[in-house]
Structure formats: structure tokens, C-alpha cells
Motif scaffolding. Structure first.
Motif, PDB file in Angstrom:
ATOM      1  N   LEU A 155       4.020   5.505  -6.160  1.00  0.00           N
ATOM      2  CA  LEU A 155       3.449   5.885  -4.864  1.00  0.00           C
ATOM      3  C   LEU A 155       3.746   7.359  -4.625  1.00  0.00           C
ATOM      4  N   PRO A 156       2.785   8.120  -4.125  1.00  0.00           N
ATOM      5  CA  PRO A 156       2.978   9.560  -3.935  1.00  0.00           C
ATOM      6  C   PRO A 156       4.072   9.920  -2.930  1.00  0.00           C
ATOM      7  N   SER A 157       4.362   8.986  -2.022  1.00  0.00           N
ATOM      8  CA  SER A 157       5.443   9.206  -1.066  1.00  0.00           C
ATOM      9  C   SER A 157       6.020   7.846  -0.698  1.00  0.00           C
ATOM     10  N   LEU A 158       7.202   7.868  -0.130  1.00  0.00           N
ATOM     11  CA  LEU A 158       7.868   6.642   0.271  1.00  0.00           C
ATOM     12  C   LEU A 158       7.288   6.165   1.597  1.00  0.00           C
ATOM     13  N   PRO A 159       6.680   4.976   1.628  1.00  0.00           N
ATOM     14  CA  PRO A 159       6.099   4.497   2.885  1.00  0.00           C
ATOM     15  C   PRO A 159       7.166   3.938   3.815  1.00  0.00           C
ATOM     16  N   GLU A 192      -2.702  -2.135   2.570  1.00  0.00           N
ATOM     17  CA  GLU A 192      -3.319  -1.233   1.603  1.00  0.00           C
ATOM     18  C   GLU A 192      -2.987  -1.732   0.200  1.00  0.00           C
ATOM     19  N   VAL A 193      -4.024  -1.932  -0.590  1.00  0.00           N
ATOM     20  CA  VAL A 193      -3.844  -2.316  -1.987  1.00  0.00           C
ATOM     21  C   VAL A 193      -3.923  -1.025  -2.782  1.00  0.00           C
ATOM     22  N   TRP A 194      -2.798  -0.666  -3.405  1.00  0.00           N
ATOM     23  CA  TRP A 194      -2.707   0.637  -4.059  1.00  0.00           C
ATOM     24  C   TRP A 194      -2.305   0.472  -5.513  1.00  0.00           C
ATOM     25  N   ARG A 195      -3.097   1.097  -6.356  1.00  0.00           N
ATOM     26  CA  ARG A 195      -2.799   1.116  -7.790  1.00  0.00           C
ATOM     27  C   ARG A 195      -3.174   2.499  -8.284  1.00  0.00           C
ATOM     28  N   GLU A 196      -2.257   3.132  -8.976  1.00  0.00           N
ATOM     29  CA  GLU A 196      -2.591   4.430  -9.545  1.00  0.00           C
ATOM     30  C   GLU A 196      -3.668   4.203 -10.597  1.00  0.00           C
ATOM     31  N   VAL A 232      -2.343   0.290   8.798  1.00  0.00           N
ATOM     32  CA  VAL A 232      -1.760  -0.181   7.535  1.00  0.00           C
ATOM     33  C   VAL A 232      -0.350  -0.669   7.835  1.00  0.00           C
ATOM     34  N   LEU A 233      -0.170  -1.993   7.726  1.00  0.00           N
ATOM     35  CA  LEU A 233       1.113  -2.607   8.054  1.00  0.00           C
ATOM     36  C   LEU A 233       2.001  -2.814   6.833  1.00  0.00           C
ATOM     37  N   ALA A 234       1.388  -2.825   5.638  1.00  0.00           N
ATOM     38  CA  ALA A 234       2.144  -3.024   4.397  1.00  0.00           C
ATOM     39  C   ALA A 234       1.327  -2.461   3.243  1.00  0.00           C
ATOM     40  N   ILE A 235       1.998  -2.247   2.127  1.00  0.00           N
ATOM     41  CA  ILE A 235       1.337  -1.757   0.912  1.00  0.00           C
ATOM     42  C   ILE A 235       1.594  -2.776  -0.184  1.00  0.00           C
ATOM     43  N   ALA A 236       0.525  -3.213  -0.853  1.00  0.00           N
ATOM     44  CA  ALA A 236       0.649  -4.097  -2.011  1.00  0.00           C
ATOM     45  C   ALA A 236       0.352  -3.253  -3.243  1.00  0.00           C
ATOM     46  N   THR A 237       1.312  -3.177  -4.150  1.00  0.00           N
ATOM     47  CA  THR A 237       1.155  -2.353  -5.351  1.00  0.00           C
ATOM     48  C   THR A 237       1.889  -2.980  -6.511  1.00  0.00           C
ATOM     49  N   ASP A 238       1.462  -2.631  -7.717  1.00  0.00           N
ATOM     50  CA  ASP A 238       2.192  -3.066  -8.914  1.00  0.00           C
ATOM     51  C   ASP A 238       3.026  -1.925  -9.488  1.00  0.00           C
ATOM     52  N   THR A 239       2.949  -0.762  -8.845  1.00  0.00           N
ATOM     53  CA  THR A 239       3.707   0.402  -9.320  1.00  0.00           C
ATOM     54  C   THR A 239       4.331   1.150  -8.146  1.00  0.00           C
ATOM     55  N   PRO A 240       5.299   0.555  -7.461  1.00  0.00           N
ATOM     56  CA  PRO A 240       5.869   1.220  -6.287  1.00  0.00           C
ATOM     57  C   PRO A 240       6.503   2.571  -6.612  1.00  0.00           C
ATOM     58  N   ALA A 241       7.024   2.735  -7.816  1.00  0.00           N
ATOM     59  CA  ALA A 241       7.654   4.005  -8.194  1.00  0.00           C
ATOM     60  C   ALA A 241       6.629   5.131  -8.301  1.00  0.00           C
ATOM     61  N   THR A 276      -7.571  13.505  -6.611  1.00  0.00           N
ATOM     62  CA  THR A 276      -6.314  13.051  -6.036  1.00  0.00           C
ATOM     63  C   THR A 276      -6.546  11.714  -5.346  1.00  0.00           C
ATOM     64  N   ILE A 277      -5.700  10.748  -5.646  1.00  0.00           N
ATOM     65  CA  ILE A 277      -5.788   9.460  -4.978  1.00  0.00           C
ATOM     66  C   ILE A 277      -4.879   9.535  -3.764  1.00  0.00           C
ATOM     67  N   GLU A 278      -5.498   9.618  -2.616  1.00  0.00           N
ATOM     68  CA  GLU A 278      -4.770   9.780  -1.357  1.00  0.00           C
ATOM     69  C   GLU A 278      -4.527   8.413  -0.736  1.00  0.00           C
ATOM     70  N   PRO A 279      -3.279   7.983  -0.617  1.00  0.00           N
ATOM     71  CA  PRO A 279      -3.036   6.687   0.024  1.00  0.00           C
ATOM     72  C   PRO A 279      -3.328   6.758   1.522  1.00  0.00           C
ATOM     73  N   MET A 280      -3.640   5.616   2.097  1.00  0.00           N
ATOM     74  CA  MET A 280      -3.975   5.540   3.520  1.00  0.00           C
ATOM     75  C   MET A 280      -2.728   5.356   4.385  1.00  0.00           C
TER      76      MET A 280
END
Length: 185
Positions: free
Chosen positions: A148-152, A112-116, A137-146, A126-130
Motif C-alpha cells: 500500500l502506498p501509505s498506511l491507512p 476499497e479493494v486494492w491490488r498493486e 472507505v471504511l476498510a481496505i481489502a488487499t492481498d499485499t498490505p506491505a 500511478t495507482i492512487e488509492p481512494m
């Protein structure tokens, strides 16, 4: 072949990440194919060209080939949902990797590519992560891990470090080997 999807909201950085990964993989001598989800009406052909004329005349398929590339265009009489597995079946099975961009709901392993995204937040959406509800979803790629709406439970990869994402892919390559299976259309 190994298959991994890259899914996320529009503007999250999927294309940029896939583009960087293709270049890095090619540098390593790997053969890479890409499947990209496109929106409804798109065309790779140009009006007036012979292939365009054949399609407009009613050909179901037009295959263009030269000594440098090949392209297959297929016209569906009715809107048709084509599965990721149908598309994978069209590819050369001897490639090392297939990167699938889009297809959020496809049943292949994915990052999952996630960016707020401020524009969605400003509109009250609301941006709902998958990652919380999609077992693929085996991993999350993000530039803002802090942010993320919840800890994966899955690993969090740095979206701005495609080399690190590639290292994760290579370390997990055995789990990403594509296994064809029987399914109903």
C-alpha cells in the motif's frame, strides 16, 4: 437492509470477493442483493426474443416475470447517470444485505479493494488509492498490505480471506444499515 460498496480499479478482485461473500452470506441464511456497475452498452436480452422486440419497438420499460425470476429493463432516451440510491430504491427492502460493486464515487459506505497492478505500473500510471481521500472507505481489502502506498487509518482486511471480510461486515452491521435520505437528482 445493510449496504456496503466494493470499489477499486479494474482487475483488483472486486467481483471475486463479492461472489465469495454472496455464497458465504447465503450459507448463513442471509438474503443478499447485488448492484453491479456496468459499462455503457450492455444487454441482458437477446435479439429476436419478445422482450427485445418490445424494447426495440420503443417501450420505456419491459418487465419480464416467471415463477422463478423477474427482470426489469428500462431504456433511457438520453444517457443518464443513475445514482446508487436510485438503484437501491428499486430493490426489495426486506433483503438483509446489498453489496454494491463498482461505483467508486458513490456515496455509500465502501471497502476499497486494492491490488498493486503491474500492468498499470509498467505503463507509468500511478495507482492512487481512494482510502486517503474518501471518507466513505471504511476498510481496505488487499492481498499485499506491505505494498500500500501509505498506511491507512482504516482496518486492512485480507482480500484472500472472504470469511474474514464477512466477519468484519457482520461486526460492523449496525453502522451499515441503509438510511434513505432526500436528495436531488
Amino acid at each position: 437492509m445493510k449496504v456496503i460498496g466494493f470499489a477499486g480499479y479494474s482487475g483488483a478482485g472486486k467481483t471475486t470477493l463479492v461472489e465469495a461473500l454472496v455464497a458465504l452470506m447465503k450459507q448463513r441464511g442471509l438474503r443478499v442483493s447485488v448492484i453491479k456497475h456496468a459499462h455503457h452498452h450492455f444487454d441482458v436480452d437477446r435479439e429476436g426474443k419478445d422482450s427485445w422486440r418490445h424494447r426495440k419497438a420503443g417501450a420505456y420499460e419491459v418487465l419480464l416475470a416467471s415463477d422463478q425470476r423477474m427482470a426489469l429493463m428500462r431504456e433511457y432516451p438520453q444517457p443518464t447517470e443513475v445514482s446508487v440510491h436510485d438503484m437501491l430504491a428499486q430493490l426489495d427492502p426486506s433483503v438483509d444485505w446489498v453489496l454494491v460493486e463498482g461505483f467508486k464515487h458513490g456515496d455509500v459506505p465502501k471497502i476499497e479493494v486494492w491490488r498493486e497492478q503491474q500492468d498499470r505500473l509498467d505503463k507509468g500510471k500511478t495507482i492512487e488509492p481512494m482510502f486517503a481521500h474518501d471518507a466513505k472507505v471504511l476498510a481496505i481489502a488487499t492481498d499485499t498490505p506491505a505494498l500500500l502506498p501509505s498506511l491507512p487509518a482504516q482496518p486492512v482486511l485480507d482480500l484472500n480471506q472472504p470469511q474474514a471480510v464477512l466477519q468484519w461486515l457482520l461486526a460492523n452491521a449496525d453502522a451499515l444499515k441503509y438510511k434513505t435520505f432526500e436528495y436531488k437528482n
